[in-house]
Design a protein around this motif. Structure first.
Motif, short mmCIF file in Angstrom:
data_model
loop_
_atom_site.label_atom_id
_atom_site.label_comp_id
_atom_site.label_asym_id
_atom_site.label_seq_id
_atom_site.Cartn_x
_atom_site.Cartn_y
_atom_site.Cartn_z
N LEU A 320 0.87 -1.17 0.05
CA LEU A 320 0.01 -0.16 0.03
C LEU A 320 0.90 1.30 0.16
CD1 LEU A 320 -2.68 -0.82 2.64
CD2 LEU A 320 -3.16 -0.97 0.22
N THR A 321 1.98 1.17 0.53
CA THR A 321 2.93 2.48 0.60
C THR A 321 3.17 2.82 -0.77
OG1 THR A 321 4.90 1.12 0.71
CG2 THR A 321 4.09 1.92 2.91
N LEU A 329 2.51 6.55 2.86
CA LEU A 329 1.24 6.44 2.35
C LEU A 329 0.64 7.51 1.75
CD1 LEU A 329 -0.97 4.35 4.97
CD2 LEU A 329 -0.07 3.51 2.70
N SER A 332 -0.15 8.00 -2.37
CA SER A 332 0.47 6.45 -2.87
C SER A 332 -0.23 5.97 -3.91
CB SER A 332 0.48 5.47 -1.77
OG SER A 332 0.46 4.28 -2.31
N MET A 335 -2.68 3.23 -2.95
CA MET A 335 -3.81 3.62 -2.10
C MET A 335 -4.80 4.12 -3.10
SD MET A 335 -3.92 3.03 1.14
CE MET A 335 -5.44 3.86 1.30
N LEU A 355 3.93 -1.16 7.30
CA LEU A 355 2.67 -0.61 7.78
C LEU A 355 2.65 -1.27 9.26
CD1 LEU A 355 0.24 0.27 5.23
CD2 LEU A 355 2.03 1.51 6.19
N GLU A 359 -2.78 2.68 10.78
CA GLU A 359 -2.99 3.59 10.02
C GLU A 359 -4.49 4.06 9.57
OE1 GLU A 359 1.24 2.07 9.72
OE2 GLU A 359 -0.86 1.21 9.66
N PRO A 362 -6.11 3.61 5.62
CA PRO A 362 -6.38 2.14 5.09
C PRO A 362 -7.48 1.34 5.76
CG PRO A 362 -3.85 2.56 5.31
CD PRO A 362 -4.58 3.54 5.90
#
Length: 437
Positions: A320-321, A329, A332, A335, A355, A359, A362
């Motif tokens: 996801l980063t 993030l 990103s 994302m 992660l 966070e 997400p």
């Protein structure tokens, strides 16, 4: 080289890296921040930013007595020879850079700056900011210098200590040379110019890289339609020294803390100058379309088709980063694709080794798990969105047994298609023919 007394205002990504690296070059550095809890953590040598080598440099600087952290900037600058402004310049209204933090700190320190102290803008700022800062300072004895950073997340310490170039701009030649001398031990090519040109260098460089990435993503789509292989195409391009091999990797779009912000800011600058920057606008539009293309690719690979809904379809996400090796993030592309998938009604289960799992963004649109195999379990497909190296070493036969649908959508062309094929999985990449069942 003479050691200097340096103050770095702001201990974010750029500020902390700048402070720790300058201390490693022998300077005495004080880093200030408004967050007392953060200052306390850093004073203990605790670094919460995921960046190779940064924690070690901070700890070494503290142990050597060359690096310290304080709360507030006004008192910190009393004996400074050089002050770096490394405060946030986020995207503001209409895409323009928000200079509120830069202006606030400038007003705070201007009366406390020693005679002859050099004030340096390190944050990415629009052309003309150094002139604005000089106006706010209102002191002819305090020159203002632009010294943009060129740090890549995941390799920031390496980039600082092994720079391609040092860019320093000021209307004061003496001040520019004093700042350039801080980096003398690095032996890098140095560009001494005026402040406006130095500010423009950063935007010009980042927007060129964004354009290069958008171009490659467009070529990748064309390769898919024509049956060509983007990997072979970019290899052939990269050997051309006029082009080079960097930033030729297709993917789900570009993002991160710099490129989206800087492209938007330069568009604002161009509009203010009454210049129609159509090329840059197309670069930005192409990037948004690329993310939509990834969603269409997922829908097609999972058998629902581009005209059908992903509602209720369970998908596993790997990464996801915005890039591997970071916990960032911000803007990103992974994302962005995840948000589009969620908007289509897909049920998302994601794993990212960078992660912690708490966070906020997400967890609003997906379930975060601490094991990649949990992300795959019962999913109609597995979507790789960030190119973490450890994903190559996963047990793909085991993953094939966990997946409801035997398909992997590799938006980074990161995996070996033959390994997945032997595991009984279908591989769908970007700009390449599908492989497997």
């Amino acid at each position: 080289m003479f050691a200097r007394r340096i103050v770095v205002v702001g201990t974010g990504y750029v500020g902390l890296t700048t402070g720790a690296c300058l201390a490693s070059l022998g300077h005495r550095v004080v880093c200030s921040d408004v967050d007392a809890a953060k200052v306390e953590q850093l004073t203990r040598g605790e670094v919460r930013i995921l960046e190779p080598g940064l924690a070690e440099l901070v700890q070494e600087g503290i142990a050597a007595g060359r690096l310290e952290f304080v709360v507030g900037s006004a008192g910190a600058v009393d004996e400074a020879e050089v002050v770096f402004l490394c405060v946030p310049t986020p995207m503001g209204s209409g895409g323009a850079a928000d200079l509120a933090a830069v202006e606030s700190v400038t007003r705070e320190v201007r009366e406390r700056l020693p005679h002859g102290c050099v004030l340096v803008t390190k944050s990415t700022v629009p052309v003309g900011t150094s002139a604005r800062v000089a106006e706010l300072v209102g002191r002819p004895d305090v020159p203002v210098v632009s010294n943009p950073e060129f740090l890549r997340e995941g390799s920031a310490v390496h980039d600082f200590l092994n720079p391609d170039r040092i860019v320093v701009g000021s209307d004061s030649q003496d001040a520019a040379e004093r700042v350039a001398a801080l980096y003398a031990r690095l032996g890098a090519p140095t560009v001494l110019t005026d402040a406006a040109s130095a500010e423009m260098v950063k935007y010009a460089a980042n927007c060129f890289l964004a354009t290069k990435l958008s171009y490659v993503n467009a070529i990748a789509e064309l390769c898919e339609r024509l049956g060509a292989n983007i990997s072979d195409v970019t290899e052939g391009m990269g050997y051309d020294r006029r082009i080079g091999q960097s930033f030729l990797q297709p993917g789900p779009g570009w993002g991160g803390s710099c490129l989206p912000k800087d492209t938007a800011a330069l568009m604002q600058v161009a509009e203010a100058a009454d210049f129609d920057f159509g090329l840059l606008r197309a670069t930005i539009d192409s990037n948004a379309r690329q993310r939509e293309q990834m969603v269409a690719k997922v829908a097609d690979a999972c058998g629902v088709g581009v005209e059908s809904s992903l509602r209720g379809v369970r998908l596993g996400l790997l990464g996801l980063t915005f890039k591997a090796g970071t916990d960032d993030l911000r803007d990103s592309p992974a994302m962005a694709v995840a948000r589009l998938l969620a908007a289509e009604g897909a049920e998302l289960v994601a794993y990212d080794p960078g992660l912690r799992g708490d966070e906020p963004e997400p967890t609003e649109i997906m379930t975060l798990v601490d094991d990649p195999y949990l992300a795959a379990k019962g999913s109609a497909g597995l979507v790789l969105l960030t190119e973490w190296q450890e994903f190559r070493a996963l047990d793909w036969s085991r993953l094939a047994g966990l997946l409801e649908g035997p398909v992997v959508i590799d938006t980074r062309n990161h995996l070996d298609p033959d390994v997945l094929r032997r595991a009984g999985l279908s591989w769908r990449g970007v700009g390449r023919r599908p492989v497997g069942v």
